[in-house]
Design an enzyme around this catalytic site. Structure first.
Site, PDB file in Angstrom:
ATOM      1  N   SER A 164       0.837  -1.198   0.000  1.00 42.10           N
ATOM      2  CA  SER A 164       0.000   0.000   0.000  1.00 42.10           C
ATOM      3  C   SER A 164       0.880   1.261   0.000  1.00 42.10           C
ATOM      4  CB  SER A 164      -0.960  -0.056   1.191  1.00 42.10           C
ATOM      5  OG  SER A 164      -1.998   0.877   1.039  1.00 42.10           O
ATOM      6  N   ASP A 194      -9.894  -5.764  -3.594  1.00 48.00           N
ATOM      7  CA  ASP A 194      -9.322  -4.762  -2.698  1.00 48.00           C
ATOM      8  C   ASP A 194     -10.322  -3.621  -2.524  1.00 48.00           C
ATOM      9  OD1 ASP A 194      -7.731  -2.523  -1.729  1.00 48.00           O
ATOM     10  OD2 ASP A 194      -5.965  -3.706  -2.264  1.00 48.00           O
ATOM     11  N   HIS A 210      -7.440  -6.002   0.718  1.00 48.83           N
ATOM     12  CA  HIS A 210      -6.254  -5.189   1.019  1.00 48.83           C
ATOM     13  C   HIS A 210      -5.551  -5.628   2.309  1.00 48.83           C
ATOM     14  CE1 HIS A 210      -3.931  -1.654  -0.054  1.00 48.83           C
ATOM     15  NE2 HIS A 210      -3.996  -1.175   1.179  1.00 48.83           N
TER      16      HIS A 210
END
Lengths: 274, 274
Positions: A145, A221, A253
């Site tokens: 991320s 996600d 995610h």
């Protein structure tokens, strides 16, 4: 550097350490996994940069990297994601300030005094780890991320410092995302020309990466609109950048996603570092 | 039962669920990992019982079981370690009350109304999982610390309900340990004759286990004096109980220890369940 804890893990040692950082102007904590092979001779080092809200601990406990690092003989370092402490600027939002350093050197008040994660990781922590632990000056870098953003931007801007590069669900195009515009504006100011040096898709489009690049992304996600993997894939394809963007059906995610593909990433880096 | 969360993990699903428990008189949360094989046909089920202070989440996120369970086609259930909530009795100490159910049916006030983890796991949660998820009525059981105690005592007292048994650093002789005497006294009363039904070393000595038994123990465990693995090893040797107690140099009591040997335990159970 001071030992916070050391635990035996897969025949190696999972350590947590702290040191006084000149770059960040505060005490910084970081974790390093040393595989059993490091007891014999120095091993290559994989950097894992974490995402928003994380510190050194999240991926260390939930990522499942140790098993694979032990098999392949890699050390893994897990830095914190920002400076921290009572004297360090912060914001109420989860995505700005402490826990959200975005791997830049801030140039604006109140952030510029402490928020220098780009220099901290590339220079100060790198030197600290090389000096104190049995690791080779041979590095791979990955992250999740915000940390995937950090990994790609740092490697592409510093080809000489890393031999291998991958990312899990990176924030790929922060200059066009609410995960990016807010932070780059706060840390670097409103002149957007300074931002492009911190945008993976733009950097890959302009410079490419010397090796091949592995990017994993969950198709379910919950933050796809903020991550913008399609811009990264477009940049890579247009640049003819060797590598692959893998889209995985059903994955979100979370660390369950990272954990599921940690083995692939460690093997990828080991192949290029050993 | 209600879905709290479901995340894709190693091709399967890591779920967290809650239901209203009649046995415990409160809402209970538990986690189940379903491997990819469960999408085709029901799979055997491994019970993982956690230790003091834990809930359903600790081993689910830090134990690293999913990767191995996916490879071997086992489901894994992670129950909570006690009833919880504002209306449930508690104690200020970390090792009594909420988070410290000790896998018994309490008979004493104020605990007896809710603290019935023995029946909850063996009867109510077992039925709930069998009814709602694609699992076979074919079970293995393991656990860590207080959960290793729970696994051994439940299996040895109920040979018909489990096909395989293992433990990580179990509280092996609670009738002679401060991890045990305090809790058994509070939950069951001062008549120590009732306690022996909740002591792994005594139960193994008396009844043995129908199969073989795998116990892992860290040699640097900070709680060795409370766990008393030597009493368990003595009971097993005296009984000629098939199995092994493995002492691992350098390992402590943490999840880094559990994680390091999770693969061995899942393989052990899979061999006996498949």
């Amino acid at each position: 550097m001071e030992i916070v804890s050391e635990n035996r893990s897969f025949g190696g040692v999972q350590g947590v350490y702290k040191h006084s950082s000149n770059t960040c102007g505060c005490e910084m904590t970081f974790a390093v996994y040393l595989p059993p092979q490091a007891q014999e001779a120095p091993v290559p080092l994989l950097w894992y940069l974490s995402g928003l809200t994380c510190n050194h601990e999240n991926a260390m406990t939930k990522g499942g990297f140790q098993e694979h690092a032990a098999r392949h003989g890699l050390a893994v370092v897990f830095p914190d994601t920002s400076p921290r402490g009572a004297g360090v600027a912060d914001d109420e939002a989860y995505d700005l300030g402490q826990g959200a350093g975005f791997y830049v050197n801030a140039t604006r008040d109140p952030w510029r005094q402490n928020f220098r994660m780009y220099d901290y990781i590339l220079t100060e922590l790198r030197a600290e780890v090389l000096e104190n632990l049995p690791v080779q000056d041979r590095h791979g870098i990955t992250g999740h991320s915000m940390g995937g953003h950090g990994a790609i931007t740092m490697a592409v801007r510093n080809h000489g410092m890393f031999e291998s590069l991958s990312a899990f669900a990176p924030i790929a195009n922060p200059t066009r995302s609410d995960w990016g515009r807010k932070q780059l504006s706060a840390y670097l100011g409103d002149d957007e020309s300074a931002w492009s040096q911190h945008d993976s898709a733009l950097l890959l489009d302009e410079f490419g990466w010397k090796g091949d690049l592995l990017v994993d992304q969950g198709a379910s996600d919950q933050f796809l609109d903020l991550l913008k993997p399609e811009v990264l894939a477009d940049s890579m394809a247009r640049r003819r950048q060797p590598g692959q963007v893998r889209i995985h059906k059903g994955y979100d995610h979370s660390y369950f996603f990272v954990n599921s593909f940690a083995g692939d990433h460690v093997a990828w880096h080991a192949e290029r570092l050993n």
